[in-house]
Design a protein around this motif. Structure first.
Motif, mmCIF file in Angstrom:
data_model
loop_
_atom_site.group_PDB
_atom_site.id
_atom_site.type_symbol
_atom_site.label_atom_id
_atom_site.label_comp_id
_atom_site.label_asym_id
_atom_site.label_seq_id
_atom_site.Cartn_x
_atom_site.Cartn_y
_atom_site.Cartn_z
ATOM 1 N N THR A 1 -5.042 14.757 -1.427
ATOM 2 C CA THR A 1 -5.451 14.029 -0.219
ATOM 3 C C THR A 1 -4.349 13.154 0.337
ATOM 4 O OG1 THR A 1 -6.344 12.284 -1.644
ATOM 5 C CG2 THR A 1 -7.879 13.988 -0.880
ATOM 6 N N SER A 2 -3.272 12.937 -0.449
ATOM 7 C CA SER A 2 -2.179 12.107 0.060
ATOM 8 C C SER A 2 -1.495 12.746 1.248
ATOM 9 C CB SER A 2 -1.159 11.837 -1.055
ATOM 10 O OG SER A 2 -0.624 13.055 -1.536
ATOM 11 N N VAL B 1 -2.902 13.699 3.789
ATOM 12 C CA VAL B 1 -3.573 13.170 4.975
ATOM 13 C C VAL B 1 -2.784 12.012 5.571
ATOM 14 C CG1 VAL B 1 -5.669 12.012 5.790
ATOM 15 C CG2 VAL B 1 -5.831 13.885 4.137
ATOM 16 N N ASN B 2 -2.128 11.232 4.710
ATOM 17 C CA ASN B 2 -1.369 10.073 5.178
ATOM 18 C C ASN B 2 0.075 10.395 5.490
ATOM 19 O OD1 ASN B 2 -3.342 7.792 4.906
ATOM 20 N ND2 ASN B 2 -3.412 8.567 2.821
ATOM 21 N N ARG C 1 -2.736 3.064 -0.858
ATOM 22 C CA ARG C 1 -2.916 4.414 -0.317
ATOM 23 C C ARG C 1 -4.160 5.085 -0.894
ATOM 24 N NH1 ARG C 1 0.165 6.794 2.885
ATOM 25 N NH2 ARG C 1 1.834 5.300 2.564
ATOM 26 N N GLU D 1 -7.469 6.443 1.135
ATOM 27 C CA GLU D 1 -7.982 7.804 1.015
ATOM 28 C C GLU D 1 -9.452 7.808 0.594
ATOM 29 O OE1 GLU D 1 -5.377 9.605 -1.771
ATOM 30 O OE2 GLU D 1 -3.629 9.570 -0.441
ATOM 31 N N ARG E 1 -0.777 -0.125 6.373
ATOM 32 C CA ARG E 1 -0.413 1.149 5.766
ATOM 33 C C ARG E 1 1.015 1.032 5.232
ATOM 34 N NH1 ARG E 1 -3.658 5.527 6.745
ATOM 35 N NH2 ARG E 1 -5.388 5.178 8.188
#
Length: 695
Positions: A94-95, A97-98, A305, A309, A320
């Motif tokens: 899912t990291s 996504v950032n 982070r 998520e 962020r």
């Protein structure tokens, strides 16, 4: 997100040709002084430093060709490009996504099944103008075409600084003030984290009330009141600006924001009963604590982070963090005690293993380099013809096809990292050469450190891999091997081995294998190990040929036998009392032990001949010859060889003997191969080269 390479063109000592530097999770730049290691780190800083002043290009950042003077140069173009990959896309975490969205429209792929990557490129142009510095124009782009394709204007997309700030470089110079570094990190990175905490309203109100209460108690003291009144009254005599007319003394901050700015790390009382501050630390501990603090902040940013998520609506922080932080650390050994070096490297490696960080370090310290895997080293050297930097990876044997050689060479270069900084490397087969050769060099020329020579015992059977390594790094080298005449694989077998390896390393076989009888065929070379050792002149001619390629042989056997031949009385002189080789002799029906040294100087006995034969067999080993190519004196010497070097430790024997040899005698009786080797080394250090001789 991970940085995989840096490309540099015409930046400082990097010249007109593009230089590509591969980057790993942890990477160490090594090489002599002034070879471009700092320039490479600063190239990253120009792109991604959080300090805007460090991103400003100057005239001195543009490469000046060796053939031009500053006045002759009218203009110069340069670029710095970085390439990033996104491993998180491969693992479907899912990291992604950032990390991916800010750069999504600028990602590049080489083919249908290729991995996505990002190219960020700084292009700059300097032109002579009316100012001393000249005119500098620069822009940072995303390059949207794959590597290898021509970059057209349509393939350049302007990069926003707010997006570039998602990549952070923390550059720590070699000459540093640990106190200043700590203040910088606490004033920027730590403050950013602290100020982004989602403070609850109850906490804010409670802190303000406590601060007000603290200040009331503070001002209630008569001494404080007197001082405060004096400050206020005296100030009004100097200035009447209504904005600053009421000067009040305060014990602490007035709100949570100002309290955060003044927050610091202290060390609570331990067994000493005293609270310590960072300022009371020594420089070494402050350097370590600085790296520890950066590590802590990176760890917090990982947790930020993860919170984003998991539940972006309810987080502990309102910012962020950067997607990637690159720690660019010069000479980490500075200020650090030797026993802490290991811990430091472990911590730097731990930082590099975080999903949001990489580490690049430079070092001249063997203690640092031997703790870094050779695959993670980048060797910098200055090309003297053009005064430009060249960067190379360390060449190791194939880890799958040549697993044993790979392990051996890898451990050997970790054990002798000095070779990376040497002006000349002399390779020997083992410990004996490492002890003996420096003694002869020092006796003739002084210390090896002053000459810049490294004597490295790397094992004869793997020497070809070290040739390739040193050739790739452009480090001059000389090799001393044992001829091992009449041993299995020795003699012509050794000559054949060296010829094959020289050819494999790029030497022209038609030149190398040429003689008065033409060029050896493949079949002739393959059968060379079966050639007859007599007449000796033919073997000697090939030995002479290989010396022109900087490969020398301890002949006829090895370096231990060579030393024994030239200094036998001094080796015998290290024995005490009844020490030394002996045999049981039959004297009139009575058997007793008799020392070989007494037999050699007295009346021969029948048992001595058998002892010589036994020693020849032991010296030449199983599957070896009968010693027929050796003289009678050499065969007798093998009795002493077997005693000193097969039954006792070689290093201790050589050290004990060489301590007793006077310097003048050592030089007068120097083996001829050592004389030739030292003369060649002297010429190589002076930058001279020889014609290649043919057999």
């Amino acid at each position: 997100m991970r940085l995989t390479k840096i490309k540099i063109h015409n930046f400082r000592c990097f010249g007109d040709g593009e230089e590509v530097i591969p980057i790993d999770d942890i990477t160490s730049f090594i090489g002599s002084n002034s070879t471009g290691k700092t320039a490479a780190l600063y190239a990253l800083n120009v792109l991604f430093s959080q300090n805007s002043a460090e991103r400003v290009l100057r005239r001195s950042d543009f490469h000046l060709p060796k053939t031009k003077t500053p006045e002759e140069l009218e203009q110069q173009e340069m670029y710095i490009e970085t390439v990033f990959v996104f491993d998180e896309l491969q693992s479907a975490t899912t990291s992604a996504v950032n990390s991916v969205p800010p750069f999504f429209q600028s990602l590049v792929v080489d083919g249908p099944k290729g991995a996505l990557y990002l190219r960020i490129r700084l292009e700059a142009r300097w032109e002579k103008s009316n100012t001393v510095e000249g005119a500098i124009d620069s822009k940072i782009y995303y390059v949207t075409c794959p590597e290898g394709e021509n970059i057209t204007e349509e393939k350049k997309v302007a990069a926003k600084r707010c997006d570039l700030d998602l990549i952070r470089v923390i550059y720590i110079p070699a000459i540093r003030d640990p106190s200043k570094q700590l203040k910088n990190v606490s004033g920027t990175m730590m403050y950013q984290i602290m100020s982004s905490i989602n403070w609850s309203e109850d906490t804010k109100t409670g802190i303000k009330e406590k601060i007000d209460e603290l200040n009331k108690h503070f001002m209630s003291e008569s001494g404080v009141s007197i001082l405060g009144s004096s400050i206020n009254s005296q100030w009004t005599a100097y200035d009447s600006d209504s904005r600053y007319s009421n000067a009040q003394l305060r014990f602490n901050s007035t709100d949570i924001e100002s309290s955060i700015r003044k927050s610091e790390v202290v060390f609570l009382p331990t067994v000493t009963g005293k609270e310590y501050s960072i300022d009371e630390m020594g420089d070494g501990l402050r350097s370590l604590f600085y790296i520890s603090l950066v590590d802590s902040i990176l760890d917090v940013e990982v947790k930020i982070r993860l919170e984003l998520e998991a539940d972006p609506e309810h987080t502990s922080f309102n910012r962020r963090p950067p997607i990637l932080t690159v720690i660019a650390l010069e000479e980490p050994e500075n200020h650090i005690a030797p026993h802490l070096i290991g811990k430091l490297i472990i911590n730097l490696r731990n930082i590099a293993q975080k999903c949001n960080a990489q580490t690049i370090l430079t070092s001249h310290s063997p203690s640092i380099i031997r703790r870094v895997e050779p695959e993670n080293l980048r060797y910098f050297r200055m090309k003297t013809e053009t005064c430009t930097t060249k960067v190379r990876k360390i060449t190791l044997p194939d880890s799958e096809k040549l697993a044993d050689q790979y392990k051996y060479v890898k451990e050997a270069v970790k054990a002798y990292p000095e070779l990376y900084f040497a002006k000349l490397v002399i390779l020997g087969e083992g410990d004996s050469e490492e002890i003996i050769l420096p003694k002869f060099w020092e006796a003739k020329n002084g210390g090896t450190d002053l000459s810049g020579i490294s004597f490295v015992p790397l094992g004869g059977r793997h020497v070809n891999h070290f040739w390739r390594l040193l050739d790739d790094l452009k480090i001059p080298h000389i090799t001393l091997l044992d001829l091992d005449r009449e041993r299995e694989g020795g003699g012509w077998g050794r000559i054949k081995y060296v010829l094959n390896q020289l050819i494999a390393n790029g030497i022209d076989r038609n030149v190398l294998l040429s003689s008065n009888h033409g060029v050896l065929t493949e079949q002739q070379l393959s059968e060379m190990d079966k050639w007859n050792l007599q007449p000796e002149e033919i073997l000697q001619s090939w030995i002479q040929l290989l010396e022109s390629y900087n490969v020398y042989f301890s002949a006829p056997l090895d370096v231990d036998f060579l030393m024994l031949e030239n200094y036998v009385e001094y080796y015998k002189g290290i024995l005490e009392g009844n020490e030394g080789p002996a045999i049981i002799v039959n004297d009139g029906g009575v058997k007793h032990r008799k020392l070989i040294k007494n037999i050699e100087s007295g009346t021969p006995v029948p048992e001595y001949g058998q002892r010589v034969n036994d020693s020849v067999k032991a010296t030449l080993k199983d599957c070896g010859g009968d010693g027929s190519t050796y003289s009678d004196e050499q065969r007798k010497l093998m009795v002493w060889y077997a005693y000193f070097f097969l039954q006792r430790g070689k290093p201790t024997t050589h050290i004990s003997a060489m301590v007793k040899i006077p310097k003048d005698y050592l030089l007068e009786n120097m083996p001829s191969v050592f004389k030739r080797l030292i003369i060649k080394a002297e010429r190589m250090l002076r930058g001279e080269s020889d014609e290649v001789h043919t057999a």
